[in-house]
Design a protein around this motif. Structure first.
Motif, PDB file in Angstrom:
ATOM      1  N   ILE A  36      -4.380   0.953   7.585  1.00 45.33           N
ATOM      2  CA  ILE A  36      -3.033   1.439   7.833  1.00 45.33           C
ATOM      3  C   ILE A  36      -2.993   2.937   7.573  1.00 45.33           C
ATOM      4  O   ILE A  36      -3.806   3.489   6.820  1.00 45.33           O
ATOM      5  N   GLU A  37      -2.049   3.609   8.209  1.00 44.38           N
ATOM      6  CA  GLU A  37      -1.858   5.045   8.021  1.00 44.38           C
ATOM      7  C   GLU A  37      -0.458   5.277   7.473  1.00 44.38           C
ATOM      8  O   GLU A  37       0.523   4.724   7.987  1.00 44.38           O
ATOM      9  N   LEU A  38      -0.378   6.084   6.405  1.00 42.03           N
ATOM     10  CA  LEU A  38       0.879   6.282   5.709  1.00 42.03           C
ATOM     11  C   LEU A  38       1.217   7.754   5.601  1.00 42.03           C
ATOM     12  O   LEU A  38       0.341   8.580   5.311  1.00 42.03           O
ATOM     13  N   ASN A  39       2.479   8.066   5.790  1.00 37.35           N
ATOM     14  CA  ASN A  39       2.969   9.414   5.523  1.00 37.35           C
ATOM     15  C   ASN A  39       3.177   9.584   4.020  1.00 37.35           C
ATOM     16  O   ASN A  39       3.176   8.603   3.270  1.00 37.35           O
ATOM     17  N   GLY A  49       5.291   3.570   1.943  1.00 37.68           N
ATOM     18  CA  GLY A  49       4.616   2.337   1.592  1.00 37.68           C
ATOM     19  C   GLY A  49       4.676   1.344   2.720  1.00 37.68           C
ATOM     20  O   GLY A  49       5.569   1.404   3.575  1.00 37.68           O
ATOM     21  N   GLN A  50       3.717   0.433   2.768  1.00 39.22           N
ATOM     22  CA  GLN A  50       3.703  -0.606   3.794  1.00 39.22           C
ATOM     23  C   GLN A  50       3.164  -1.890   3.197  1.00 39.22           C
ATOM     24  O   GLN A  50       2.205  -1.894   2.429  1.00 39.22           O
ATOM     25  N   ILE A  52       0.867  -1.181   0.000  1.00 40.29           N
ATOM     26  CA  ILE A  52       0.000   0.000   0.000  1.00 40.29           C
ATOM     27  C   ILE A  52       0.902   1.229   0.000  1.00 40.29           C
ATOM     28  O   ILE A  52       1.838   1.323   0.791  1.00 40.29           O
ATOM     29  N   HIS A  53       0.601   2.177  -0.894  1.00 41.89           N
ATOM     30  CA  HIS A  53       1.497   3.321  -1.096  1.00 41.89           C
ATOM     31  C   HIS A  53       0.711   4.623  -1.053  1.00 41.89           C
ATOM     32  O   HIS A  53      -0.378   4.731  -1.619  1.00 41.89           O
ATOM     33  N   ASN A  54       1.276   5.605  -0.373  1.00 35.33           N
ATOM     34  CA  ASN A  54       0.712   6.957  -0.344  1.00 35.33           C
ATOM     35  C   ASN A  54       1.502   7.823  -1.303  1.00 35.33           C
ATOM     36  O   ASN A  54       2.631   8.211  -1.015  1.00 35.33           O
ATOM     37  N   ASN A  55       0.921   8.133  -2.453  1.00 40.70           N
ATOM     38  CA  ASN A  55       1.595   8.962  -3.448  1.00 40.70           C
ATOM     39  C   ASN A  55       1.278  10.441  -3.283  1.00 40.70           C
ATOM     40  O   ASN A  55       1.693  11.262  -4.088  1.00 40.70           O
ATOM     41  N   GLY A  56       0.554  10.782  -2.220  1.00 38.85           N
ATOM     42  CA  GLY A  56       0.144  12.170  -2.015  1.00 38.85           C
ATOM     43  C   GLY A  56       1.126  12.958  -1.184  1.00 38.85           C
ATOM     44  O   GLY A  56       2.184  12.472  -0.775  1.00 38.85           O
ATOM     45  N   ALA A  57       0.736  14.195  -0.893  1.00 34.80           N
ATOM     46  CA  ALA A  57       1.611  15.122  -0.166  1.00 34.80           C
ATOM     47  C   ALA A  57       1.244  15.256   1.299  1.00 34.80           C
ATOM     48  O   ALA A  57       1.900  15.984   2.041  1.00 34.80           O
ATOM     49  N   ILE A  58       0.183  14.559   1.749  1.00 32.34           N
ATOM     50  CA  ILE A  58      -0.232  14.599   3.147  1.00 32.34           C
ATOM     51  C   ILE A  58      -0.484  13.177   3.619  1.00 32.34           C
ATOM     52  O   ILE A  58      -0.705  12.270   2.807  1.00 32.34           O
ATOM     53  N   PRO A  59      -0.464  12.935   4.961  1.00 32.86           N
ATOM     54  CA  PRO A  59      -0.739  11.582   5.459  1.00 32.86           C
ATOM     55  C   PRO A  59      -2.143  11.119   5.065  1.00 32.86           C
ATOM     56  O   PRO A  59      -3.054  11.920   4.866  1.00 32.86           O
TER      57      PRO A  59
END
Length: 789
Positions: free
Chosen positions: A325-328, A332-333, A295-302
């Motif tokens: 899950i929470e991502l910065n 990725g996790q 799982i990946h956060n491609n954004g600019a905020i959590p």
């Protein structure tokens, strides 16, 4: 009578539906208006909800020439299952493709668009319409050998349109050219339709600079009274070479836009939200199995991402490691699905939801009978979105970051970008090294390990005396250098002491001849002392060298036997000399004697056509009797082969250079050589091998990865195709050929398509490892037991 009337009514309704099927779909959601026509290849991302989904694509010729320009549309689901793969026909007046499916589960669908014989989409325009409200276009052509740019070409002057895009946070430029003569201004507005600026048009051109500022992740729009222009926007269609956008920290290069601001959705923040898009696993009954998704956060905020399982049929015994899950930003996790093998094939969808955006990946758990693994068919025929993992369940339980090398005890070593992975004591161990200069691992007869690294922006030799658990850096002498090679095992070379290093420093380039680049090639000789590693004085080999191999092939440029070091290189030549006199890159060899510290006179052993082309990097190896073997690198021409007439000598004559393929036969093409020698003194080479005007692309060309061999005293074998590309036109395989101490062959490769749309859809490398334990007669996908045995 009632049934008769009902039947008549249904016939009438059916007739009406067939007559208007392009305007109404099964769920009575009318298909939208046509977008303006635009140039370039690329595709569409569609944020689809439940119900019928339809997309129509129309192609129009912009130029008239005889070459076929078939438009291909590959329609895929959120898990990249191919729903339809359709082509327009050059023999029909109808240039419209209709793609349709029923969406059972919401998610991000996609359509990839390519054009035969026109990978840049310069000779056609296309437009589309869909019944889905949310879509984003990615203009994405084939690659060019320069900085990545994807100008948006509007080609529909009869139509008024907006061009909506996501502005980057820093300052940026907008350049619009090729505007109609009667257009005086282009308005720039924000998502609330508030005017930001009016761009004045002079001589068909408008330019505007946006200053730095905080901006919400919402689109702006340029309004075109007539949709005819070439549009370039920093952060959207072009990027600085070292630039990393907020939204493309991994791949700076998605030319995302839409003509309708209502169709915009938050693709930027949610790209690669869950990968891989699908995973196929084969297992026997009751075997404990697991599959890893990221799982990946491609954004600019959590962001928070909710996860859940959806079963297309009956629920079965699969477990999910995380429900949320929470991502910065840019984090990725991994999440894990685990299950026991069953008696039948089963599947499950893993849904990821962030805010209003939702999509899914699919796990296919397939039954495998004992000792009946899915058979590998050579060539491996890659298909769009259906590669080795999807076809064979290839899921390596060993590192595939790069090609493996084997130390004197035949233990495997694999380099990543900033670490070294090695197998010891029954497990893989990882040693952090900092940034590495190359992917090559080298060894001496004592079992010491050597790799080239980076420290303080300079290249260093990293040396390990404990089998790769710790390393000590030693600065490379002299100038920083442009490229490096280090002697690695290619079958029979065994350096006496630390492996020699070849350093290339570019000193010039020819603007009139793009591939004509040249510089100094130096031999660097390390020595082990009580103080560690010390260097002899650098030895200049050539001041006209083209360079050393980088991304594909990676043949050795240096091999040694005790005190004798043998080197090969290619040189630039005078562009005014005819091809008859210099038919290709002149390839030279020489020998350096460490005892006497003397360098022999360079010997010309062949030519690698065409001349002055940095693709044409040669390779060198030696056999068990000490004979030196050389292949001249070529760019789309047959390789040339030569052998020394005396063992351990370059000065006592060479066989006449001979072509591996018949140069008189059209399309006898080889590029990016790999070269090793096995225990029977058989030579092995792999290379990219073009195929022309045959299935599955009869109207154009496509790439394959091919293999040839030469037994001692015999001719070269015919090419054997190992891998077939899934897409036409330019491809390479980032391939590397290595050999272990038992003579087993290993081919590491990662398919690389010219099309950015296809490449960027995968966030992570999908490198694959093949092995042959019988001298290239048969090949298999490597298992963990294979590589460590």
């Amino acid at each position: 009578m009632k049934h008769f009337l009902t039947a008549i009514l249904l016939m009438i309704l059916g007739l009406q539906t067939s007559c208007t099927s392009s305007d109404i779909n099964k769920d009575n959601r009318p298909i939208g208006e046509w977008t303006p026509k635009f140039g370039g290849c690329g595709g569409i991302f569609i944020n689809a909800h439940k119900g019928a989904l339809a997309v129509e694509i129309e192609k129009e010729y912009l130029t008239d020439n005889s070459r076929s320009k078939t438009l291909r549309a590959v329609f895929v689901g959120p898990d990249r299952r191919v729903i339809q793969d359709l082509n327009t026909s050059d023999n029909s007046d109808n240039q419209i493709i209709r793609l349709e499916t029923h969406v059972d589960r919401p998610g991000m669908y996609a359509v990839m668009v390519t054009v035969s014989n026109d990978r840049y989409g310069e000779n056609i325009a296309w437009r589309f319409r869909t019944n889905c409200e949310k879509y984003i276009i990615e203009t994405s052509r084939g690659h060019k050998d320069r900085h990545h740019e994807e100008p948006i070409i509007l080609a529909d002057p009869e139509k008024e349109t907006d061009l909506c895009f996501l502005p980057q946070r820093g300052g940026f430029d907008i350049l619009i050219t090729e505007l109609p003569d009667d257009i005086n201004t282009i308005d720039l507005k924000d998502a609330k339709d508030q005017n930001i600026a009016s761009l004045e048009v002079k001589n068909d051109t408008a330019f505007y600079h946006i200053t730095d500022g905080e901006r919400a992740a919402t689109p702006w729009k340029l309004h075109f009274p007539k949709a005819h222009a070439k549009v370039e926007i920093e952060g959207v269609t072009r990027w600085d070479i070292n630039y990393r956008s907020d939204y493309f920290s991994e791949y700076p290069g998605g030319a995302f836009w839409t003509p309708n601001i209502e169709s915009w959705f938050n693709l930027h923040d949610n790209r690669w939200l869950i990968t891989p898009y699908s995973h196929t696993s084969y297992s026997e009954q009751d075997d404990q199995q697991s599959a890893v998704f990221k799982i990946h956060n491609n954004g600019a905020i959590p962001k928070k991402v909710r996860l859940e399982l959806e079963f297309p049929e009956k629920k079965w015994n699969v477990k999910l490691s995380h429900k949320e899950i929470e991502l910065n930003p840019n984090q990725g996790q991994e999440v894990i699905l685990s299950w026991e093998g069953n008696k039948k094939d089963q599947s499950v969808h893993l849904r990821a939801t962030s805010g209003k955006f939702t999509t899914y990946s699919t796990l296919h758990a397939k039954m495998q009978k004992q000792d009946e693994a899915p058979s590998l068919n050579i060539p491996i025929v890659l298909k769009p979105y259906f590669h080795e993992q999807e076809q064979y369940g290839y899921s390596p339980d060993y590192p595939v970051n790069n090609q493996p090398y084997f130390n004197v005890d035949n233990k495997p070593f694999v380099l990543s970008d900033n670490s070294i992975l090695s197998y010891h004591n029954g497990k893989w161990n990882e040693t952090s090294t900092g940034s590495l200069q190359s992917s090559i691992a080298a060894f001496d007869s004592d079992g010491d390990v050597y790799v080239l690294g980076r420290k303080n922006n300079e290249t260093v030799l990293l040396h390990s005396t404990d089998k790769g658990f710790t390393f000590r850096p030693y600065a490379i002498p002299g100038s920083p250098g442009t490229g490096f090679d280090i002697e690695h095992f290619s079958g029979h070379n065994r350096p006496d002491g630390p492996p020699p290093v070849m350093k290339y420093t570019r000193t010039g380039a020819d603007r009139q001849h793009f591939w004509r680049r040249h510089g100094n090639l130096e031999l660097l000789i390390p020595q082990k002392t009580k103080e560690g590693i010390e260097w002899e004085q650098p030895v200049l080999i050539s001041d006209k060298c083209l360079g050393v191999s980088s991304h594909s092939g990676l043949p050795s440029s240096v091999v040694s036997h005790k005190d004798k070091i043998f080197m090969v290189w290619g040189e630039v030549s005078n562009v005014n000399i005819s091809r008859e006199e210099i038919p290709g890159v002149p390839v030279f060899v020489c020998m350096y004697d460490k005892k006497t510290r003397t360098l022999t006179t360079p010997v010309l052993v062949g030519f690698g056509p065409p001349p002055n082309d940095i693709h044409n990097i040669p390779g060198i190896t030696m056999d068990s009797e000490g004979f030196i073997h050389v292949l001249t690198g070529t760019h789309g021409r047959p390789f040339q082969y030569a052998r020394s007439l005396q063992p351990l000598s370059v000065s006592n004559g060479w066989t006449k250079a001979e072509s591996l393929l018949d140069p008189k036969i059209p399309h006898s093409t080889q590029t990016y050589l790999g070269l090793v020698t096995d225990q029977e003194n058989t030579l092995h080479t792999i290379f990219r091998y073009w195929q022309h005007n045959i299935e599955p692309f009869p109207d154009t060309h496509y790439a394959t990865l091919a293999y040839m061999s030469k037994k001692q005293g015999e001719e070269w074998s015919e090419p054997q195709i190992l891998i077939q590309a899934p897409l036409a036109h330019y491809s390479n395989f980032r391939h590397r050929l290595t050999i272990d101490r038992r003579g087993r062959l290993f081919i590491s490769y990662d398919y690389w398509s010219t099309y950015w749309f296809y490449r960027n859809d995968r966030k992570y490398s999908h490198r694959v490892l093949l092995m042959s334990s019988d001298g290239g007669k048969t090949w298999k996908l490597v298992s963990g037991d294979d590589i460590i045995s």
